[in-house]
Design a protein around this motif. Sequence first.
Motif, PDB file in Angstrom:
ATOM      1  N   THR A 111       0.947  -1.217  -0.004  1.00 14.46           N
ATOM      2  CA  THR A 111       0.099  -0.148   0.160  1.00 14.46           C
ATOM      3  C   THR A 111       0.619   1.363  -0.041  1.00 14.46           C
ATOM      4  OG1 THR A 111      -0.062   0.170   2.930  1.00 14.46           O
ATOM      5  CG2 THR A 111      -1.788  -1.244   1.689  1.00 14.46           C
ATOM      6  N   PHE A 112       0.110   1.659  -0.741  1.00 16.63           N
ATOM      7  CA  PHE A 112       1.047   3.764  -0.483  1.00 16.63           C
ATOM      8  C   PHE A 112       1.030   4.326   1.357  1.00 16.63           C
ATOM      9  CE2 PHE A 112       0.754   8.011  -1.339  1.00 16.63           C
ATOM     10  CZ  PHE A 112       1.997   8.674  -1.575  1.00 16.63           C
ATOM     11  N   THR A 113       0.058   3.915   1.772  1.00 10.13           N
ATOM     12  CA  THR A 113       0.648   4.643   3.335  1.00 10.13           C
ATOM     13  C   THR A 113       1.564   3.822   3.544  1.00 10.13           C
ATOM     14  OG1 THR A 113      -1.597   5.351   3.228  1.00 10.13           O
ATOM     15  CG2 THR A 113      -0.732   4.733   5.020  1.00 10.13           C
ATOM     16  N   LEU A 114       1.950   3.615   4.437  1.00 10.47           N
ATOM     17  CA  LEU A 114       3.474   2.965   5.403  1.00 10.47           C
ATOM     18  C   LEU A 114       3.378   3.578   7.099  1.00 10.47           C
ATOM     19  CD1 LEU A 114       6.250   2.458   2.832  1.00 10.47           C
ATOM     20  CD2 LEU A 114       4.019   1.188   3.251  1.00 10.47           C
ATOM     21  N   ARG A 127       7.810   7.251  -3.654  1.00  5.61           N
ATOM     22  CA  ARG A 127       7.216   5.718  -3.372  1.00  5.61           C
ATOM     23  C   ARG A 127       6.958   5.676  -3.680  1.00  5.61           C
ATOM     24  NH1 ARG A 127       4.162   6.868   2.167  1.00  5.61           N
ATOM     25  NH2 ARG A 127       6.406   7.303   2.751  1.00  5.61           N
ATOM     26  N   GLY A 128       5.535   6.872  -4.747  1.00  5.98           N
ATOM     27  CA  GLY A 128       4.627   6.955  -5.098  1.00  5.98           C
ATOM     28  C   GLY A 128       4.518   6.311  -6.422  1.00  5.98           C
ATOM     29  N   VAL A 129       6.712   6.849  -7.029  1.00  7.83           N
ATOM     30  CA  VAL A 129       6.494   7.476  -7.997  1.00  7.83           C
ATOM     31  C   VAL A 129       7.330   5.173  -8.326  1.00  7.83           C
ATOM     32  CG1 VAL A 129       8.830   7.410 -10.007  1.00  7.83           C
ATOM     33  CG2 VAL A 129       6.989   9.311  -8.349  1.00  7.83           C
ATOM     34  N   GLU A 131      -3.119  11.280   0.876  1.00  9.62           N
ATOM     35  CA  GLU A 131      -4.272  10.844   0.817  1.00  9.62           C
ATOM     36  C   GLU A 131      -5.113  10.471  -0.519  1.00  9.62           C
ATOM     37  OE1 GLU A 131      -6.694  13.993   3.386  1.00  9.62           O
ATOM     38  OE2 GLU A 131      -5.368  13.292   4.875  1.00  9.62           O
ATOM     39  N   GLN A 132      -5.145  11.971  -1.308  1.00 11.11           N
ATOM     40  CA  GLN A 132      -5.333  10.953  -3.274  1.00 11.11           C
ATOM     41  C   GLN A 132      -5.100  10.299  -3.300  1.00 11.11           C
ATOM     42  OE1 GLN A 132      -6.584  14.843  -5.192  1.00 11.11           O
ATOM     43  NE2 GLN A 132      -6.186  16.118  -3.120  1.00 11.11           N
ATOM     44  N   ILE A 133      -3.391  10.264  -3.528  1.00 13.07           N
ATOM     45  CA  ILE A 133      -2.486   8.878  -4.119  1.00 13.07           C
ATOM     46  C   ILE A 133      -3.209   7.660  -3.289  1.00 13.07           C
ATOM     47  CG2 ILE A 133      -0.701   8.478  -4.422  1.00 13.07           C
ATOM     48  CD1 ILE A 133       0.048  11.772  -5.109  1.00 13.07           C
ATOM     49  N   ASP A 134      -3.306   7.674  -2.014  1.00 14.67           N
ATOM     50  CA  ASP A 134      -3.112   6.359  -1.654  1.00 14.67           C
ATOM     51  C   ASP A 134      -4.657   6.044  -2.442  1.00 14.67           C
ATOM     52  OD1 ASP A 134      -3.044   4.752  -0.006  1.00 14.67           O
ATOM     53  OD2 ASP A 134      -4.863   5.348   1.420  1.00 14.67           O
ATOM     54  N   LYS A 179      -0.766   9.232 -11.699  1.00 11.76           N
ATOM     55  CA  LYS A 179       0.411   9.513 -12.106  1.00 11.76           C
ATOM     56  C   LYS A 179       0.333  10.929 -11.735  1.00 11.76           C
ATOM     57  CE  LYS A 179       2.818   9.657 -16.103  1.00 11.76           C
ATOM     58  NZ  LYS A 179       2.679   9.242 -17.935  1.00 11.76           N
ATOM     59  N   ALA A 180      -1.321  11.179 -12.508  1.00 11.58           N
ATOM     60  CA  ALA A 180      -1.331  13.155 -12.495  1.00 11.58           C
ATOM     61  C   ALA A 180      -1.080  13.894 -11.007  1.00 11.58           C
ATOM     62  CB  ALA A 180      -2.800  12.999 -12.770  1.00 11.58           C
TER      63      ALA A 180
END
Length: 291
Positions: free
Chosen positions: A137-140, A192-194, A252-255, A267-268
């Motif tokens: 997950t994106f949240t760690l 992390r997101g990239v 939060e939006q990316i997660d 990505k945006a």
Amino acid sequence: MLISDMLSVNSRIVRSSRAVLHLNWLMTEPLPVYKTVTCLAHFPSKDIWHSNMTLRPRSKTRELICYSNNANVPRGYCTGQVKLNCWKCKQPIDKTPAFFCMSCKVVQPSEEGTSYFKIMDCILLMSTFDLLCLDYTFTLDIQKLQKRYLQLQRSLHPDNFSQKSMKEQEYSESQSALVNKAYKTLLKPLSRGVYMLKLQGMHIEDGTESGTESEFLIKLMEINEALHEAQTPEEANQIGQDTKGKLTDLTEQIDTALRQGELHAAKALLVQMKYYANVEEKVKKKLSEFM
């Protein structure tokens, strides 16, 4: 379904979400030590899904890659690990990634292509019948990440191997460097997101202005101008606080986007986060000028 049908290029697979993809057929051909069988599979929300399958060798890694026809579907990474043997005592190594041999306690070489999430123990385990699927997950938990990092570096730091063989020194250096890279990548939401998008085959290139809305770019320009014209630490700090709040909101939006498999939306948002992260660094530099 026949095994030969599963191996045919561009074969279409239609199964329910409760079906199991067996990897036993991969074991019909003996594989050398230090090879990994990795299945990258899409899991759509619907019960019926379609995919194309190809089997291709990549240096020390053999991958069975299942591509979903739905580009917005998140992928689950399912890894079937071929048994590894210790390079020194030749005893089997069951745990992966293997930093040390449990039998002779000797440091092991780093495994090519191992996920940073797996190295830093940020993997979620989900058992699907006899197939073990790995997800993340994106949240760690950042404290857990830092604790894992310190634990690994205490064991793998090259200084601990100064009196060991050249091979052990080489392996400790490569393992320590890999842990450093994994930690730095997963520590910050942007990197992390990239990295998560990279695992999905998507990249954020430099010079992303062409795909960014002009309204957003104008807003960023105004923020940068205000920061440049800031006359007091309070003014610069206010811009920093606003930027920090925006980064929190974007996180939060990316997660949410990644959880829902909306990769293009994620990505945006990551592109926006990249710009705001740049503003945050400029704020720090501006504040240092007032000191």
